[in-house]
Write a protein that holds these residues in place. Structure first.
Motif, PDB file in Angstrom:
ATOM      1  N   ASP A  93     -27.853   5.457   0.801  1.00  7.10           N
ATOM      2  CA  ASP A  93     -26.495   4.923   0.887  1.00  7.10           C
ATOM      3  C   ASP A  93     -25.936   4.959   2.304  1.00  7.10           C
ATOM      4  N   CYS A 115     -33.177  -6.534   0.777  1.00  4.44           N
ATOM      5  CA  CYS A 115     -32.879  -5.242   0.179  1.00  4.44           C
ATOM      6  C   CYS A 115     -32.047  -5.412  -1.095  1.00  4.44           C
ATOM      7  N   VAL A 116     -31.022  -6.263  -1.030  1.00  3.38           N
ATOM      8  CA  VAL A 116     -30.171  -6.482  -2.196  1.00  3.38           C
ATOM      9  C   VAL A 116     -30.939  -7.255  -3.264  1.00  3.38           C
ATOM     10  N   GLY A 157     -30.783   1.658   0.567  1.00  3.19           N
ATOM     11  CA  GLY A 157     -31.035   1.650  -0.871  1.00  3.19           C
ATOM     12  C   GLY A 157     -31.014   3.032  -1.479  1.00  3.19           C
ATOM     13  N   THR A 178     -38.543  -4.607  -3.079  1.00  2.93           N
ATOM     14  CA  THR A 178     -38.418  -5.054  -1.699  1.00  2.93           C
ATOM     15  C   THR A 178     -39.537  -6.025  -1.350  1.00  2.93           C
ATOM     16  N   LEU A 238     -32.067  -2.780  -4.222  1.00  2.00           N
ATOM     17  CA  LEU A 238     -31.692  -1.559  -3.524  1.00  2.00           C
ATOM     18  C   LEU A 238     -32.565  -0.336  -3.791  1.00  2.00           C
ATOM     19  N   GLY A 239     -33.455  -0.057  -2.892  1.00  4.83           N
ATOM     20  CA  GLY A 239     -34.162   1.209  -2.990  1.00  4.83           C
ATOM     21  C   GLY A 239     -35.459   1.172  -3.768  1.00  4.83           C
ATOM     22  N   SER A 287     -34.506  -0.243   2.924  1.00  5.96           N
ATOM     23  CA  SER A 287     -34.557   0.108   1.505  1.00  5.96           C
ATOM     24  C   SER A 287     -34.418   1.612   1.336  1.00  5.96           C
TER      25      SER A 287
END
Lengths: 313, 292
Positions: free
Chosen positions: B38, B236-237, B35, B247, B241-242, B31
């Motif tokens: 990149d 993660c997706v 995330g 998460t 993302l991030g 993440s």
């Protein structure tokens, strides 16, 4: 060079290779040579999608396996000669490739690459749970020792793979020198700009994934007959995915020569390491070389040679 | 309709939640790297397996608890992460090379880690010893194996600590800032490269802990990492993302889904769940369930 002349050269070279091995008369060379040729087909097929359009496929093993398992399926239901099985394996793997092509509608770059990895695992799980095809225990294929006209069976398989390698290289070179190749290059360089200038990107991507997948499936179709035994763990192995990426990347992805050089070098190296040390060490070489080349020589061997020639002239 | 026993469902749910928390620990690193920064670090599961093996060695040689061992390994993994980022930055990010070669780079790293572990340790399953591996608590009809409960708690602590770090500290906020506007950060006289290196090093450091948790939960052999590629990217997706809370929720959902799949269809179908979810999410809702 015109396409017809190139085809003639390819066939002559292939015939010379076969004649030389036959003259040398060592059965092992056919056995090892088959693997090298198989990787030439896989690397060339990977490069049609990965090198020309820039879409990285981590799922090469899945296409190879689709070819291998379609052969198993027909071996069990309705035995057919191998050349027919190769065509059938190509059709099935091509259809999977077409499906993968539609993924590119939503997925670009890294997401597409991870998507192909996902595709491979989903297919592997289906095959592992498909008891008719042997499931996780694998399936046996009993093959004859000899075959009419050619002689020993391994030479027959070698000859078939030699033919496939010639076809794959001619297809790759043909694409490179056609409008299709320029279309692929526009997608690789800037897909959005290509789309905006009226390049039918989806159609081109579907063509690339289908051809690439079909060739990989064709390489996998004779595999059950080569080994006599197929198991999901072998045909879905990460080795196929890594090799089919590493060979073009190390050879050079911009032309058909790159994957050919990469495949011949790496596959021979692995065969040698397998006999001399262990097969693990062979694939370790490939992994390390992949990392080193990607970092230090992004254009591969072809790029190095070109740079050297330009520097000299 | 088939009558499904009530306690079976409850136990599958609890097992899924415990598993999900562990998956969150496995995914937080991605993440951060994928995330926020990149950087498509497919080699992440490889580093996790490396963490498992180091925990195994320390546990077998010195008799230390695997979680304590992983805390000791944090600086080593941090340094390893900084090194990998430096190579990645010099050869791909700085040159503006296409991300695809970076992808091949990490794919190669994953493969090399796996083969090196095979060459050193062989393909035998390895496991660790700790007092909490084995016993389990029974609360009513619910079964709570400590082997799962302890990793679950450690994982939750890890995610919480990272979340506090990212939102409350100066460096943490700078890391979030890199994701949003690199140029603005440069104008504030901060070096994006340094911040990214720190963030990536932290993401690899989480592998030490996640690896120790993994080898507590199940015996480990080098190729186990492959199964986690799908899981970490799916989570993660799914989590958008991030986002660390995302998460955690994504990880819980996948954990429950996998737990139900293995309870009702058999464990051999479980690996496909993560990748199936990933394909569906990517195809229909690429921004994740809690997308930005």
């Amino acid at each position: 060079m015109k396409s017809s002349t190139f085809a003639l050269v390819c066939v002559v070279v292939a015939a010379l290779v076969f004649a030389a091995l036959r003259w040398y008369g060592n059965e092992y060379l056919f056995f090892a040579g088959y693997v090298v040729l198989q990787f030439i087909v896989l690397a060339t097929a990977w490069n049609i999608l990965g090198g020309y359009t820039g879409y990285v496929n981590f799922g090469s093993a899945a296409f190879f396996a689709v070819g291998a398992y379609s052969s198993i399926f027909f071996h069990k239901t309705f035995p057919l000669p191998i050349p027919v099985l190769i065509v059938i394996g190509g059709v099935f793997a091509g259809l999977v490739g077409l499906g993968m092509g539609y993924l590119t509608l939503r997925l670009r770059g890294a997401f597409f690459a991870i998507g192909t990895l996902a595709l491979a695992v989903v297919l592997q799980t289906i095959i592992t749970n498909w008891t008719y095809l042997g499931g996780s225990r694998g399936a046996y294929v009993i093959r004859p020792d000899e075959i009419a006209l050619v002689g020993p069976y391994v030479q027959y398989l070698f000859l078939l793979m030699l033919g496939l390698a010639v076809i794959a290289i001619m297809v790759a070179r043909g694409i490179e020198h056609s409008q299709l190749g320029y279309g692929f290059a526009t997608i690789r360089d800037d897909e959005l700009a290509a789309e905006a200038s009226g390049v039918p990107t989806l159609k081109l991507k579907l063509i690339a994934t289908t051809i690439s997948g079909a060739l990989m499936g064709m390489a996998g179709a004779p595999f059950p007959y080569y080994l006599g035994y197929v198991q999901p763990g072998t045909v879905f192995g990460l080795e196929y995915a890594v090799n089919s990426i590493a060979m073009p990347m190390i050879g050079g992805t911009t032309s058909w020569v790159g994957p050919l050089i990469g495949a011949i070098l790496l596959a021979s190296l692995q065969q040698w390491a397998t006999v001399k040390f262990s097969s693990e060490l062979g694939v370790l070489f490939v992994g390390v070389l992949l990392v080193v080349f990607v970092v230090l020589a992004p254009k591969g061997i072809v790029g190095l040679v070109e740079g050297w020639r330009r520097g000299k002239v | 309709m088939v009558d499904i026993p009530y306690d079976l469902i409850v136990n599958a749910l609890v097992a899924g939640l415990l598993l999900g928390a562990f998956y969150a620990a496995v995914t937080v690193g991605v993440s951060i790297s994928f995330g926020i920064l990149d950087i498509v670090n497919i080699a992440h599961p490889g580093f996790i397996i490396l963490g498992s093996y180091l925990a195994y060695i320390i546990n077998a040689r010195l008799g230390l608890d695997p979680i304590v061992a992983s805390l000791l390994m944090l600086p080593v993994f941090y340094a390893l992460g900084a090194l990998v980022y430096q190579v990645y930055y010099q050869s791909f990010e700085k040159r503006g090379q296409d991300a695809l070669r970076g992808l091949a780079f990490f794919f190669g790293l994953l493969f090399v880690t796996e083969i090196v572990l095979v060459l050193v340790f062989g393909v035998d399953y390895r496991y660790v010893h700790a007092s909490y591996i084995g016993p389990s608590w029974n609360i009513g009809i619910v079964d709570l194996p400590l082997r799962m409960l302890v990793p679950c708690l450690v994982a939750l602590a890890l995610v919480a600590a990272l979340q506090v770090f990212l939102t409350k500290t100066f460096i943490g906020r700078a890391i979030m800032g890199v994701a949003q506007d690199q140029l603005a950060l440069q104008l504030m006289a901060a070096s994006p490269t340094r911040i990214k290196r720190t963030a990536f090093a932290i993401s690899i450091a989480t592998c030490a802990i996640a690896g120790a948790l993994l080898i507590i939960i199940q015996p480990v052999e080098p190729s186990v990492g492959r199964e986690y590629i799908g899981r970490v990217f799916a989570i993660c997706v799914l989590g958008g993302l991030g986002s660390l809370p995302g998460t955690l929720i994504g990880a819980m959902m996948l954990g429950i889904l996998e737990s139900f799949t293995s309870t009702f269809y058999g464990p051999s179908w479980a690996p496909a769940v993560a990748f199936g979810v990933l394909l569906l999410v990517l195809a229909f809702r690429p921004s994740g369930l809690f997308g930005r």
